[in-house]
Scaffold this motif. Structure first.
Motif, mmCIF file in Angstrom:
data_model
loop_
_atom_site.group_PDB
_atom_site.id
_atom_site.type_symbol
_atom_site.label_atom_id
_atom_site.label_comp_id
_atom_site.label_asym_id
_atom_site.label_seq_id
_atom_site.Cartn_x
_atom_site.Cartn_y
_atom_site.Cartn_z
ATOM 1 N N GLY A 248 0.819 -1.200 0.000
ATOM 2 C CA GLY A 248 0.000 0.000 0.000
ATOM 3 C C GLY A 248 0.852 1.248 0.000
ATOM 4 N N ASP A 249 0.423 2.263 -0.748
ATOM 5 C CA ASP A 249 1.157 3.525 -0.738
ATOM 6 C C ASP A 249 1.133 4.115 0.670
ATOM 7 N N THR A 250 0.029 3.919 1.369
ATOM 8 C CA THR A 250 -0.012 4.130 2.818
ATOM 9 C C THR A 250 0.205 2.770 3.453
ATOM 10 N N ASN A 251 1.244 2.671 4.266
ATOM 11 C CA ASN A 251 1.572 1.365 4.833
ATOM 12 C C ASN A 251 2.142 1.531 6.240
ATOM 13 N N TRP A 252 1.257 1.384 7.215
ATOM 14 C CA TRP A 252 1.691 1.379 8.611
ATOM 15 C C TRP A 252 2.194 0.000 8.998
ATOM 16 N N SER A 253 3.244 -0.058 9.776
ATOM 17 C CA SER A 253 3.710 -1.336 10.308
ATOM 18 C C SER A 253 2.929 -1.755 11.536
ATOM 19 N N THR A 254 2.047 -0.893 12.008
ATOM 20 C CA THR A 254 1.184 -1.217 13.135
ATOM 21 C C THR A 254 -0.182 -1.669 12.626
ATOM 22 N N VAL A 405 5.183 9.305 11.026
ATOM 23 C CA VAL A 405 4.797 10.244 9.969
ATOM 24 C C VAL A 405 3.533 9.763 9.265
ATOM 25 N N ALA A 406 2.542 10.636 9.177
ATOM 26 C CA ALA A 406 1.255 10.289 8.570
ATOM 27 C C ALA A 406 0.977 11.052 7.275
ATOM 28 N N ARG A 423 4.449 14.022 -2.818
ATOM 29 C CA ARG A 423 3.610 14.030 -1.623
ATOM 30 C C ARG A 423 3.401 12.583 -1.193
ATOM 31 N N GLY A 424 3.193 12.380 0.090
ATOM 32 C CA GLY A 424 2.955 11.024 0.559
ATOM 33 C C GLY A 424 2.316 11.007 1.928
ATOM 34 N N THR A 425 2.059 9.799 2.392
ATOM 35 C CA THR A 425 1.474 9.609 3.725
ATOM 36 C C THR A 425 2.531 8.995 4.641
ATOM 37 N N THR A 426 2.626 7.665 4.676
ATOM 38 C CA THR A 426 3.558 7.017 5.596
ATOM 39 C C THR A 426 4.976 6.980 5.034
ATOM 40 N N ILE A 427 5.937 6.880 5.941
ATOM 41 C CA ILE A 427 7.347 6.696 5.579
ATOM 42 C C ILE A 427 7.841 5.375 6.142
ATOM 43 N N ILE A 447 6.700 17.929 7.084
ATOM 44 C CA ILE A 447 5.936 16.862 7.738
ATOM 45 C C ILE A 447 4.651 17.478 8.267
ATOM 46 N N ASP A 448 3.550 17.137 7.620
ATOM 47 C CA ASP A 448 2.275 17.801 7.891
ATOM 48 C C ASP A 448 1.490 17.168 9.031
#
Length: 466
Positions: A248-254, A405-406, A423-427, A447-448
């Motif tokens: 996922g382009d947004t990808n949380w490890s949690t 980072v979100a 632009r992005g969401t997660t790092i 970092i927004d």
């Protein structure tokens, strides 16, 4: 592995429905191996951290399917058909290492139930094959080759078994499965990753196996406390939700473990959790992105002209490692027991291309300014010192301290106004952004949004495509 993976129906549903499974799962762990979880944000164990830093692992699908030219065996194969004339696991390991891979995972047993080691639990194994007169052990040769070439070794033991008559008699088969797992985890030294897949593939009119996943996971913790375990539901590493090589382009490890409580759970919420994770998730469970270098997972001669090109493999690196995941690339041996020359060449080409792309970090040793802008947001600015063309940004959080980072914006400037580069969401561990090369002298990361108090983000800058 199969394109119909989501059709698998797993087992522990009855126990879950009855409320007999404690969740989140708590299993015995080595005190020295698993790092304590911070009360604010989940953090990885030392094993999870090392696993992610390896970035790339090679998947080896090999077995009776290799000789029947099938993807799924039915469990009725004659064991004598397994007869690789030149099997050389060291060749697999050398190709992996030359390609920049740091680990390999072998299908010790696929859905057909054929065991690549001489198991005491079944006659459907290499012990009845023509290979080495029934005296061979592919798992032994595999782990020895990994160690000889400095690679970590992982094993995949399919829960689904289309051969053994005990499958569907849940208590009996659970005992057999744990016996097989015990053999694999006690005979071959240290195992770094244990891979679970397949679940219940018989369908509504077939045999239904209710798996005792708590017992299975607890067994791995006890016998191989340093190993990470992979499945849809972890408990350490999760499937990324597809077999296309795209995290996922947004990808949380949690993650929220209650959304994917057992392997094989299905539904839109499950797929979102696998693909994206959860900003508010209570458990650290990073994603592994699996994909094959060929259309199939096992070797088929008709696919020799369909091996992914080097640039396609590089793209997979960007959509897996470059999206806070790990790449698990399948490269299947031929009936000779060797990786095909084309596949080996593509692996080496992939490494060469990546080394070229990331040869010179234009931001290395350049002065960095960090400014807090309030409400947890921040700006990180780098003065490159000269006018340079930038086409790749390599962003990294220190995930040993968690992932926060979100949302972010990357900007560049020469002498004039700032312009948006990406632009992005997660790092997370690593986020790679590619864009048309732009000449800049300064770059800043805005970092927004963050999920917790801001921590330093490392910025690497590369020229990208010429």
């Amino acid at each position: 592995m199969s394109p119909t993976r989501r059709d698998f129906i797993t087992a522990s549903t009855a126990a879950l429905a009855a409320g007999r499974f404690p969740w989140p799962l708590t299993l015995p762990a080595s005190r020295t191996h698993f790092a304590p979880v911070q009360p604010t944000r989940p953090v990885p164990s030392s094993a999870q951290l090392e696993w992610q830093r390896d970035e790339r692992a090679l998947f080896i699908h090999f077995g009776v399917n290799t000789f029947t030219d099938r993807e799924w065996g039915d469990g009725h194969e004659d064991e004598r058909i397994f007869a690789p004339a030149r099997l050389d696991a060291r060749q697999w390991a050398r190709a992996a290492r030359a390609g920049g891979f740091r680990a390999m995972i072998l299908t010790a047993k696929h859905h057909d139930g054929f065991c690549l080691w001489p198991s005491r639990t079944t006659g459907h194994s290499v012990a009845r094959s023509a290979w080495h007169g029934g005296e061979g052990d592919v798992v032994r040769e595999f782990v020895d080759a990994c160690r000889a070439e400095g690679l970590k070794a992982g094993l995949y033991l399919s829960p689904w078994d289309r051969h053994d008559p005990s499958y569907g008699d849940s208590p009996r088969y659970n005992n057999l499965y744990c016996d097989q797992l015990t053999e694999l985890l006690t005979r071959y030294g240290s195992i770094n990753e244990v891979w679970f897949d397949g679940a219940n593939g018989e369908g509504p009119n077939g045999r239904k196996q209710v798996y005792d996943w708590l017992r299975v996971w607890g067994l791995v913790r006890r016998l191989q406390p340093g190993a990470v375990m992979f499945s849809d539901a972890g408990p350490d590493v999760r499937w990324i939700g597809n077999e296309r090589g795209v995290a996922g382009d947004t990808n949380w490890s949690t993650v929220d473990p209650a959304v994917v409580p057992y392997p094989g759970a299905s539904g839109d919420a499950v797929m979102r959790m696998l693909q994206e994770g959860d900003l508010a998730g209570s458990t650290w469970r990073p994603g592994e992105t699996d994909v094959s270098i060929r259309p199939g997972w096992f070797y088929h001669p008709a696919q020799d002209a369909q091996v992914r090109a080097v640039e396609q493999l590089v793209d997979l690196y960007f959509t897996s490692v470059g999206r806070n995941s790990k790449l698990l690339l399948n490269v299947p041996p031929t009936t000779d027991g060797l990786l095909h020359d084309t596949d080996v060449s593509r692996l080496a080409g992939m490494r060469e291309r990546l080394e070229t792309l990331f040869h010179e970090d234009l931001a290395a040793n350049r002065p960095v300014e960090r400014h807090s802008t309030g409400a947890g947001s921040a700006i990180v600015e780098i003065d490159v010192g000269r006018l340079v063309a930038v086409g790749i940004a390599d962003l990294r959080e220190d995930i040993s301290r968690g992932q926060v980072v979100a949302r972010y914006t990357l900007e560049g400037a020469d002498a004039g106004a700032w312009q948006t580069l990406a632009r992005g969401t997660t790092i997370g561990y690593r986020k790679l952004d590619r864009f048309a090369p732009v000449k800049v002298r300064r770059v800043r990361l805005v970092i927004d949004e963050v999920a917790a108090p801001q921590q330093p983000v490392r910025i690497g800058l590369y020229a990208g495509e010429a």
